[in-house]
Design a protein around this motif. Sequence first.
Motif, short mmCIF file in Angstrom:
data_model
loop_
_atom_site.label_atom_id
_atom_site.label_comp_id
_atom_site.label_asym_id
_atom_site.label_seq_id
_atom_site.Cartn_x
_atom_site.Cartn_y
_atom_site.Cartn_z
N TYR A 1 47.14 41.26 47.75
CA TYR A 1 46.90 42.19 46.65
C TYR A 1 46.02 43.39 47.04
CZ TYR A 1 48.84 38.83 43.21
OH TYR A 1 49.66 38.01 42.47
N VAL B 1 42.18 41.80 39.94
CA VAL B 1 43.64 41.80 39.98
C VAL B 1 44.18 40.41 39.64
CG1 VAL B 1 45.61 41.89 41.57
CG2 VAL B 1 43.97 43.77 41.51
N HIS B 2 43.54 39.38 40.16
CA HIS B 2 44.06 38.00 40.10
C HIS B 2 43.57 37.28 38.84
CE1 HIS B 2 44.56 33.80 41.22
NE2 HIS B 2 45.27 34.16 42.27
N SER B 3 44.51 36.64 38.14
CA SER B 3 44.17 35.94 36.89
C SER B 3 43.09 34.86 37.10
CB SER B 3 45.42 35.28 36.29
OG SER B 3 46.13 36.22 35.53
N ASN C 1 43.44 44.76 35.59
CA ASN C 1 44.79 44.24 35.90
C ASN C 1 45.03 42.83 35.35
OD1 ASN C 1 47.46 44.53 37.46
ND2 ASN C 1 46.70 42.55 38.13
N ALA C 2 44.31 41.84 35.89
CA ALA C 2 44.66 40.43 35.67
C ALA C 2 45.14 40.14 34.24
CB ALA C 2 43.45 39.56 35.99
N GLY C 3 46.32 39.48 34.16
CA GLY C 3 46.95 39.28 32.86
C GLY C 3 46.65 37.96 32.18
N ALA C 4 45.75 37.14 32.75
CA ALA C 4 45.47 35.80 32.20
C ALA C 4 45.35 35.83 30.68
CB ALA C 4 44.20 35.25 32.81
N PHE D 1 47.49 44.48 30.60
CA PHE D 1 48.61 43.75 29.98
C PHE D 1 48.22 42.28 29.96
CE2 PHE D 1 48.79 43.76 34.49
CZ PHE D 1 49.03 42.44 34.81
N ASN E 1 50.00 38.51 30.90
CA ASN E 1 51.13 38.07 31.72
C ASN E 1 52.40 37.89 30.88
OD1 ASN E 1 49.74 38.00 34.22
ND2 ASN E 1 48.74 36.08 33.61
N TYR F 1 50.60 29.85 39.83
CA TYR F 1 49.25 30.00 39.26
C TYR F 1 49.41 30.75 37.95
CZ TYR F 1 48.38 34.99 40.46
OH TYR F 1 48.39 36.36 40.52
N ALA G 1 49.31 33.61 36.55
CA ALA G 1 50.14 34.80 36.34
C ALA G 1 51.62 34.44 36.33
CB ALA G 1 49.85 35.85 37.41
N ALA H 1 54.14 39.98 43.30
CA ALA H 1 53.51 41.30 43.32
C ALA H 1 52.96 41.57 44.72
CB ALA H 1 52.38 41.36 42.29
N PHE I 1 56.14 44.20 38.34
CA PHE I 1 55.23 44.09 39.50
C PHE I 1 56.02 43.81 40.77
CE2 PHE I 1 52.92 42.53 35.72
CZ PHE I 1 52.10 43.62 35.58
N TYR J 1 49.36 50.18 38.94
CA TYR J 1 47.95 49.79 39.15
C TYR J 1 47.04 51.02 39.09
CZ TYR J 1 50.71 45.88 40.78
OH TYR J 1 51.64 44.88 40.84
C1 PHB Z 1 47.49 38.33 37.91
O1 PHB Z 1 47.06 37.48 38.71
O2 PHB Z 1 47.21 38.28 36.70
C2 PHB Z 1 48.38 39.41 38.43
C3 PHB Z 1 48.32 39.80 39.75
C4 PHB Z 1 49.13 40.84 40.20
C5 PHB Z 1 49.97 41.48 39.32
C6 PHB Z 1 50.03 41.11 37.99
C7 PHB Z 1 49.23 40.06 37.53
O3 PHB Z 1 50.73 42.48 39.74
#
Ligand code: PHB
Length: 395
Positions: free
Chosen positions: A48, A109-111, A132-135, A152, A154, A180, A182, A234, A261, A310
């Motif tokens: 990422y 970035v990471h949920s 970023n992270a959509g959790a 956003f 997920n 995981y 996302a 992604a 993504f 992003y």
């Molecule tokens: C996420 O981990 O929430 C995640 C990571 C990368 C993306 C979208 C969501 O492009």
Amino acid sequence: MTTSNSIRRKIVIGAGAAAAASAFPTSLVRAQPAKIKLGLLLPATGTYAALGAAITNGFRLAIDQQGGKLGGREIEYVAVDSEANPAKGPENTNRLVQRDKVDVLIGPVHSGVAMGMAKIARETGTLLLVANAGAGAVTGPMCAPNIFRTSFTNWQPTYPLGKVMVERKQKTAVWISWKYAAGEEAGQGFREGFEKAGGKVVKELWVPFPGVEFQALLAEIASIKPDAVACFFAGGGAAKFIKDYAAAGLKGKIPLYGSGFLTDGVLGGVKDEAQGILTTLHYADALPFKRDEEFRRDYAVAYKLQPDVYAVQGYDTGLLLAQAMKAVKGEIGDMKGIIKAMEGATVDSPRGKWTMSKAHNPIQDIYLREVVGEQNKYLSVAAKQLADPARGCKM
Ligand code: PHB
């Protein structure tokens, strides 16, 4: 508010009073207010890494366009590499809050990293802007007045994908993703939308994050022969997946769809293999907005690069923060005022205007896009002003 902040603010506020003026040397009386400290926890390494760089670029562009200040106050950046590693999320966040005493947390970035950040933001009351992270949990069961998301959930991009696919006569689909939050939540959103529209998810296939061993699963897809495949990948892993899909002989036989993504920010590295892939996302290339044209021009001038989703999310994070800091005249300790301003904000984004939901997540349009050349070309609006259901958020 942190202790050092309250001390710092007391000095600044007291500086105007005659009593304080006599107690402090002139240089301190005339001192500028303390800088606003921004703590960025984003990936600088791993699959990422490019996403973290684009968010940072977008954020800095928005701030630079405000003259490099927030509410008239100078700013200072503190950046930590999240490594997109959930295990290090709490430790890295604590470092920013306790050691560096940042005023605002920005990322990740990471949920999985977002879960640790949100927990600490809730405990300490630090303002957190999720870029970023959509959790789902962050604006669901863990939602809080001081936590906002500018990206956003997920669920959001894949829920409308299901209907799009059924309209294209896809009746059965295999879902494939990293295992995981996302990938799982994007998969749930996809299943909900696809099955509501009359489709059937016949199989879910999972790869451990950030692994890229796709061959065995692609062979399984070939033997299942679904009408279509839908996925969440992604960054670097997405590029590898698109190439492997074509190399396995599936391109042209079983259409590949995904949340956007899959193809955002990766088309410089994959060309023929990606052509024609349809995805849904809250951004697209060639959107018919003047605002987007201006943003793309400014971004290209500043970084000699084309922006992606992003970069837009980073930019919008800067816009939102700048708007709120203007409303409180740079008073970073006025958390009530900042929250009020953010809750009522309309963000004039390159993606189209969006507002904040009650759970603090964007209510936004989701676009259908097609890969044409190196672009995720805008085709249509797949869902108008879509709000995440925010299940479990009590605020
Ligand atoms: C996420 O981990 O929430 C995640 C990571 C990368 C993306 C979208 C969501 O492009």
